[in-house]
Design an enzyme around this catalytic site. Structure first.
Site, PDB file in Angstrom:
ATOM      1  N   SER A 175      43.333  59.343 117.289  1.00 32.66           N
ATOM      2  CA  SER A 175      42.185  60.086 116.757  1.00 32.66           C
ATOM      3  C   SER A 175      41.755  61.262 117.619  1.00 32.66           C
ATOM      4  O   SER A 175      41.053  62.157 117.156  1.00 32.66           O
ATOM      5  CB  SER A 175      40.990  59.143 116.572  1.00 32.66           C
ATOM      6  OG  SER A 175      41.317  58.105 115.679  1.00 32.66           O
ATOM      7  N   LYS A 220      32.936  56.088 112.439  1.00 40.02           N
ATOM      8  CA  LYS A 220      32.855  57.306 113.256  1.00 40.02           C
ATOM      9  C   LYS A 220      31.710  58.211 112.803  1.00 40.02           C
ATOM     10  O   LYS A 220      30.997  58.796 113.628  1.00 40.02           O
ATOM     11  CB  LYS A 220      34.188  58.053 113.196  1.00 40.02           C
ATOM     12  CG  LYS A 220      35.335  57.319 113.878  1.00 40.02           C
ATOM     13  CD  LYS A 220      36.655  58.033 113.667  1.00 40.02           C
ATOM     14  CE  LYS A 220      37.800  57.286 114.351  1.00 40.02           C
ATOM     15  NZ  LYS A 220      39.106  57.926 114.127  1.00 40.02           N
TER      16      LYS A 220
END
Length: 821
Positions: free
Chosen positions: A714, A757
């Site tokens: 990520s 997130k």
């Protein structure tokens, strides 16, 4: 005496015709016959092969001959000097033996008498004289003729003390065998008492000992008399042990029969006493089992199996150790709900209301459950993928199963799989083991009382494996709709139908689930809750529950939304609500104590009251840091307890172009950093970067919180932006965060954990998020009200990321890069 399984059998020879008229050769003091009467023995002897016996010197035995060569030989010898050589046959074949089939040491025999018996068989009575050894066979036809040498016995004429003790032991052992074996005639004792010669005693006992042919032949071939006596004593001791064991077994069997008769009498008395006391007797218990079995809706095969088990119980002594094991098994059979089902309530509107009332948020999950129930309503069977609710701890995966059971009106059972390492926990133990029991699947079905409960397989990702088997593999049959209609538990032994059971698995991680097991399940992600959702859950569920558990009324006090938000953000860091419930419980205990002690307490808890009640907040809210420094970029990460933000820092220093990575990064993050750096080297001109900087300056990339391991793809575009900012000394856009993987070509790839997130970004005050365009669908699934104040930039290439993230302005006090020519 073709088989010497019993001692002294030769004493029955008196039953033969005209046995009284047999004239035996006189026996000398050394136990060997008088050669004066017999004359000189020839060096060539006709050989008579015999099976299953060995002739010893001095012994008189009957031999039945049936083979043509043997019959011709004995008839011819009987008409002549009546002397033949007797050799034992090594095998048991009835065919005419060859020289190789015969032992080489035998005994010269004198034919005392010959009888032709009814049926054509010929029987001769022979008396052994002395041992001989075959040098060679001279003729094979019409009968065997051999050249022989004669062997003399080596038995001392005068015995020393040790040898006398040996002979005495032989006699005592023989007498003991006579006493232990009732089949031996009493005349044998008289015969033993009359034997004075030690040599003849040894031959007599060697001939009659119960031993194998090979062992007897070994005694015959032992010329040393003392050595032969020692070997003989060993065989006799073994025979004594055998006879003693036989007598012990017979005695035990007899006493067992007596004990059974005694037990029967006592049981009859117990039965009468139980009837007087009103206690169920074993017969009444069995009648009760049969009555329950008659009401069961099971198949004919299971019914027959059950009746067989009850019959076995009836034949078993109720006082034996096996009886309770058989009873437990039979009771399990009748206690299981064979073909018994609860009626499903397919009011889907009601099911939706129950799910909404029990769980705030989780719209996607609840929608999939309603779809699942709709298919069940229309189709009528459970042949559909098993649902697996996957997400962080405390998000309500297990309680969702309870809500489904409540909505359908089904029984609810839960099986905790965390730490299960024994396959028998799933399939059960075999009944042969002491303490055997059925597996957890069958045990929970029995507990549920119906064959179609909602069955929660909790923590399926925590199943282990060791030398006792692989429970994950055992679960494959349980969770396969094509196989579980005939599930066989090792303890139960008969097939049980699990096809109507609604299995719902829960897991925190998918990585540790067996691939084949994962393939059988439909994965539904249960992500974390937003702060707004947690506030609603606290007000509707957690606070009322804690008030009740602590003995407080519903109206004893209230908590404002601002106070709950402060509690959530300052005292918990999780995707679920488990820690939040603990903190609310702690707050309720504080107020409960104040009420119990008549102290003042806030009836409406405000944000300012939280620290007074619970102390200082111990979790700092993730906060965005300013963009005053080049090379510092905010990234978004997924953790097992929800989303989080992290900072990627990069810094240039004079050197030789080395790359340093720190912060306990995993391999994937290191590869992302190298890919980002290589991409910028290849496109340096596009961003106004002097390519010589890569050889004259070292680059250090660091991710703070170095004690925490970090890995995953990520951070790819975050590292790219951090390196580009450090190389150009340009500012990064304020309140911007990003997540996404990067390739060497500069392509941006999608990543997971988007909802977690985004929630982390919102907590930190982030206003803009950069991510791959393929993650747009993940954002669209989140309720709009939760993300209304965040802007999203969807990108496909690295240049788009840098165009959005890097400002034209340079940071304050930028590093002056001195590039040498």
């Amino acid at each position: 005496m073709s088989n010497s399984n019993e001692l002294f059998k030769h004493l029955r020879m008196s039953e033969l015709p005209d046995f009284e008229n047999i004239e035996l050769i006189p026996i000398g003091s050394d136990g060997i016959e008088n050669n004066d009467k017999m004359g000189v023995l020839s060096e060539e002897l006709p050989i008579l092969p015999i099976r299953n016996m060995v002739l010893f010197p001095g012994m008189v035995i009957p031999i039945t001959v049936s083979r043509q060569k043997s019959v011709r030989l004995v008839k011819k010898a009987y008409k002549g000097d009546r002397i033949i050589g007797v050799l034992a046959q090594a095998n048991n074949s009835k065919e005419e033996p060859q020289p190789d089939d015969l032992y080489k040491i035998g005994t010269v025999a004198h034919i005392v008498k010959m009888f032709v018996l009814p049926g054509g068989n010929t029987t001769i009575i022979v008396q052994g004289r002395k041992r001989f050894e075959v040098k060679e066979f001279i003729k094979l036809e019409p009968n065997l003729l051999a050249s022989v040498s004669y062997l003399e016995d080596n038995f001392p004429k005068k015995l020393n003390k040790e040898n006398k003790a040996l002979v005495s032991s032989l006699k005592e052992s023989a007498m003991k065998i006579l006493n232990l074996n009732p089949e031996i005639p009493r005349e044998a004792q008289i015969a033993l008492d009359n034997i004075e010669s030690p040599a003849f005693l040894v031959h007599f006992l060697s001939s009659n000992i119960n031993a194998e042919l090979k062992e007897k032949q070994g005694l015959l071939e032992t010329l040393d008399g003392i050595e032969q006596a020692t070997k003989l004593l060993e065989f006799m001791m073994k025979e004594i042990q055998h006879l003693e064991l036989k007598r012990e077994i017979q005695s035990k069997a007899s006493s067992d029969i007596d004990q059974q008769q005694r037990d029967y009498y006592i049981r009859q008395q117990i039965k009468v006493l139980q009837e007087e006391l009103g206690v169920e007797s074993p017969e009444q218990e069995l009648d009760g089992l049969r009555a329950k079995g008659a009401k069961k809706k099971w198949s004919k095969e299971v019914n027959d199996f059950f009746n067989k088990e009850v019959s076995k119980l009836q034949r078993t002594n109720s006082m034996s150790a096996e009886y309770p094991m058989l009873m437990n098994y039979a009771e399990l059979l009748v206690d299981l709900p064979w073909g018994e089902y609860t009626k499903d309530n397919f009011d889907l509107a009601k099911a939706k209301r129950i799910l909404d009332a029990d769980h705030a948020g989780l719209a996607k999950v609840k929608e999939r459950i309603i779809e699942y129930l709709a298919v069940l309503k229309m189709k009528g069977d459970m042949k559909a993928p098993i649902l697996c609710l996957y997400g962080p701890p405390g998000v309500g995966k297990t309680s969702l199963g309870k809500s489904i059971a409540k909505a359908l009106g089904r029984k609810y059972v839960r099986m905790a799989l965390g730490g299960v390492r024994d396959e028998a926990e799933i399939r059960g133990h075999r009944k042969t083991y002491i303490g055997a029991m059925p597996g957890k699947v069958i045990s929970n079905i029995k507990k549920a009382g119906s064959s179609n409960p909602v069955f929660i397989l909790d923590e399926i990702d925590k199943v282990g494996a060791d030398h006792r088997g692989d429970p994950s593999s055992a679960l494959l049959e349980v969770l396969d709709p094509e196989q579980n209609n005939s599930f066989v538990d090792n303890y139960l032994e008969v097939e049980y139908d699990l096809s109507k059971v609604m299995f719902i698995a829960t897991a925190n991680s998918l990585d540790t689930i067996h691939p084949a097991l994962r393939d059988r399940m439909e994965i539904i992600e249960v992500s974390g809750y937003t702060v707004e959702e947690k506030i609603q859950i606290s007000k509707k569920h957690l606070l009322p529950k804690q008030k009740e558990e602590h003995g407080l009324g519903k109206d004893s006090f209230t908590i404002s939304d601002a106070a709950l938000q402060k509690l959530i953000e300052g005292y918990t860091r999780e995707s679920g609500v488990r820690k939040l419930e603990q903190e609310i419980g702690r707050l309720v205990r504080k107020i409960t104590k104040s009420i119990a002690m008549n102290e003042e307490y806030p009836t409406k808890v405000q944000a300012a009251d939280i620290e007074k009640l619970l102390g200082q907040a111990f979790i700092e809210k993730d906060a965005y840091e300013s963009n005053e420094f080049a090379g510092v970029v905010t990234g978004l990460a997924w953790t097992p307890v929800g989303g989080d933000i992290l900072f990627i820092e990069s810094l240039l220093s004079k050197g030789k172009g080395n790359l340093t990575l720190s912060g306990q990064l995993g391999d994937v993050m290191k590869e992302s950093a190298m890919a980002a750096l290589t991409y910028l080297k290849a496109h340096a001109d596009d961003y106004g970067i002097d390519y010589r900087i890569f050889d004259q300056y070292n680059l250090h990339i660091h991710v703070p919180a170095g004690a925490v391991p970090k890995d995953g793809p990520s951070a790819g575009i975050t590292m790219l932006t951090a390196i580009a900012s450090a190389l150009t000394q340009r500012k990064v856009k304020s309140k911007l965060a990003m997540t996404g993987e990067i390739t060497l070509r500069g392509k941006v790839l999608p990543v997971g954990g988007i909802k977690e997130k985004i929630l982390a970004a919102k907590r930190a005050g982030i206003k803009e998020i950069v991510m791959c365009s393929k993650n747009r669908k993940d954002v669209e699934e989140i309720e709009k009200s939760y993300i209304s104040d965040i802007s999203f930039h969807y990108v496909d290439a690295a240049e788009e990321v840098l165009k959005i993230a890097l400002m034209k302005d340079k940071v304050k006090n930028p590093i002056k890069l001195e590039i040498k020519e």
